[in-house]
Design a protein around this motif. Structure first.
Motif, mmCIF file in Angstrom:
data_model
loop_
_atom_site.group_PDB
_atom_site.id
_atom_site.type_symbol
_atom_site.label_atom_id
_atom_site.label_comp_id
_atom_site.label_asym_id
_atom_site.label_seq_id
_atom_site.Cartn_x
_atom_site.Cartn_y
_atom_site.Cartn_z
ATOM 1 N N VAL A 61 0.852 -1.201 0.000
ATOM 2 C CA VAL A 61 0.000 0.000 0.000
ATOM 3 C C VAL A 61 0.883 1.244 0.000
ATOM 4 O O VAL A 61 0.667 2.190 -0.769
ATOM 5 N N GLN A 62 1.915 1.224 0.857
ATOM 6 C CA GLN A 62 2.792 2.397 0.953
ATOM 7 C C GLN A 62 3.576 2.618 -0.338
ATOM 8 O O GLN A 62 3.776 3.768 -0.737
ATOM 9 N N ARG A 63 3.979 1.554 -1.005
ATOM 10 C CA ARG A 63 4.722 1.720 -2.260
ATOM 11 C C ARG A 63 3.878 2.457 -3.291
ATOM 12 O O ARG A 63 4.380 3.349 -3.979
ATOM 13 N N VAL A 64 2.586 2.116 -3.381
ATOM 14 C CA VAL A 64 1.714 2.818 -4.329
ATOM 15 C C VAL A 64 1.641 4.295 -3.953
ATOM 16 O O VAL A 64 1.874 5.187 -4.784
ATOM 17 N N HIS A 65 1.320 4.576 -2.686
ATOM 18 C CA HIS A 65 1.202 5.965 -2.232
ATOM 19 C C HIS A 65 2.508 6.745 -2.425
ATOM 20 O O HIS A 65 2.487 7.931 -2.734
ATOM 21 N N SER A 66 3.635 6.085 -2.219
ATOM 22 C CA SER A 66 4.927 6.777 -2.356
ATOM 23 C C SER A 66 5.220 7.082 -3.819
ATOM 24 O O SER A 66 5.680 8.180 -4.154
ATOM 25 N N ARG A 67 4.927 6.115 -4.681
ATOM 26 C CA ARG A 67 5.204 6.313 -6.121
ATOM 27 C C ARG A 67 4.348 7.435 -6.694
ATOM 28 O O ARG A 67 4.744 8.092 -7.654
ATOM 29 N N THR A 68 3.161 7.659 -6.099
ATOM 30 C CA THR A 68 2.294 8.721 -6.624
ATOM 31 C C THR A 68 2.492 10.027 -5.842
ATOM 32 O O THR A 68 1.736 10.982 -6.028
ATOM 33 N N GLY A 69 3.501 10.031 -4.957
ATOM 34 C CA GLY A 69 3.890 11.292 -4.339
ATOM 35 C C GLY A 69 3.208 11.662 -3.040
ATOM 36 O O GLY A 69 3.363 12.784 -2.551
ATOM 37 N N HIS A 70 2.435 10.728 -2.451
ATOM 38 C CA HIS A 70 1.796 11.056 -1.173
ATOM 39 C C HIS A 70 1.860 9.862 -0.223
ATOM 40 O O HIS A 70 0.843 9.220 0.050
ATOM 41 N N PRO A 71 3.072 9.568 0.309
ATOM 42 C CA PRO A 71 3.207 8.471 1.277
ATOM 43 C C PRO A 71 2.319 8.705 2.500
ATOM 44 O O PRO A 71 2.118 9.845 2.905
ATOM 45 N N ALA A 72 1.786 7.630 3.053
ATOM 46 C CA ALA A 72 0.910 7.722 4.231
ATOM 47 C C ALA A 72 1.735 7.904 5.494
ATOM 48 O O ALA A 72 2.875 7.442 5.589
ATOM 49 N N ASP A 73 1.151 8.582 6.486
ATOM 50 C CA ASP A 73 1.816 8.759 7.775
ATOM 51 C C ASP A 73 1.600 7.560 8.691
ATOM 52 O O ASP A 73 2.408 7.287 9.572
ATOM 53 N N GLU A 74 0.470 6.882 8.508
ATOM 54 C CA GLU A 74 0.160 5.674 9.292
ATOM 55 C C GLU A 74 -0.573 4.715 8.373
ATOM 56 O O GLU A 74 -1.393 5.148 7.571
ATOM 57 N N ILE A 75 -0.307 3.430 8.528
ATOM 58 C CA ILE A 75 -1.085 2.411 7.809
ATOM 59 C C ILE A 75 -1.440 1.321 8.812
ATOM 60 O O ILE A 75 -0.546 0.754 9.444
ATOM 61 N N HIS A 76 -2.733 1.083 8.987
ATOM 62 C CA HIS A 76 -3.188 0.088 9.959
ATOM 63 C C HIS A 76 -3.921 -1.061 9.284
ATOM 64 O O HIS A 76 -4.891 -0.816 8.566
ATOM 65 N N PRO A 77 -3.490 -2.289 9.541
ATOM 66 C CA PRO A 77 -4.270 -3.417 9.036
ATOM 67 C C PRO A 77 -5.604 -3.455 9.776
ATOM 68 O O PRO A 77 -5.644 -3.260 10.991
ATOM 69 N N VAL A 78 -6.676 -3.690 9.050
ATOM 70 C CA VAL A 78 -7.996 -3.787 9.670
ATOM 71 C C VAL A 78 -8.248 -5.254 9.967
ATOM 72 O O VAL A 78 -8.296 -6.079 9.059
ATOM 73 N N ARG A 79 -8.374 -5.546 11.250
ATOM 74 C CA ARG A 79 -8.632 -6.948 11.592
ATOM 75 C C ARG A 79 -10.122 -7.195 11.754
ATOM 76 O O ARG A 79 -10.637 -8.231 11.364
ATOM 77 N N TRP A 80 -10.811 -6.247 12.371
ATOM 78 C CA TRP A 80 -12.254 -6.377 12.577
ATOM 79 C C TRP A 80 -12.980 -5.224 11.918
ATOM 80 O O TRP A 80 -12.511 -4.081 11.964
ATOM 81 N N THR A 81 -14.123 -5.509 11.355
ATOM 82 C CA THR A 81 -14.917 -4.443 10.772
ATOM 83 C C THR A 81 -16.391 -4.703 11.067
ATOM 84 O O THR A 81 -16.801 -5.849 11.231
ATOM 85 N N VAL A 82 -17.141 -3.638 11.184
ATOM 86 C CA VAL A 82 -18.565 -3.769 11.463
ATOM 87 C C VAL A 82 -19.287 -2.641 10.763
ATOM 88 O O VAL A 82 -18.700 -1.601 10.446
#
Lengths: 82, 82
Positions: A61-82
């Motif tokens: 995910v970060q590689r895509v964001h970095s290549r397009t010029g806007h790296p993320a400050d935080e990336i969290h895997p989502v384990r649970w969703t509702v």
């Protein structure tokens, strides 16, 4: 495949068109990393953007964001969703 | 009505059942504040939970979360979404 929520800060004043353009840029190359960007939510006042994606790893995910010029400050895997 | 993304920190180890129970508790009283909680995403490893809602104000969203025992650390109005 895992879902990820990532956070970008410092995007104060981001316009609707800039959000769309950033999302389009990510989607244009996401397939090369096996990632799919699903949604993004922007608060231009605080300069915060949240992106929900699906991919093989946070690094991919970060590689895509970095290549397009806007790296993320935080990336969290989502384990649970509702 | 505005969409809001809120963030809860310090939720390390949150289980799927705990996330569902917190969401149910919010939904049980959300109508009293004119709020609708739509989705939540949890990362138990970092202890971060994101909630997407719709409501009349950030204060209304926070009142629901506070009354159910889990006030948010940040609440951001979503101006743009894609």
């Amino acid at each position: 495949m895992t879902e990820y929520m990532d956070v970008h800060r410092g995007m104060k004043g981001i316009t609707n068109e800039e959000l769309r353009e950033a999302h389009r840029a990510d989607q244009a190359i996401e397939g090369e990393e096996g990632v799919r960007f699903k949604h993004a939510w922007a608060d231009p006042e605080s300069g915060t953007v949240y992106c929900l994606s699906e991919g093989p790893s946070a690094e991919a995910v970060q590689r895509v964001h970095s290549r397009t010029g806007h790296p993320a400050d935080e990336i969290h895997p989502v384990r649970w969703t509702v």
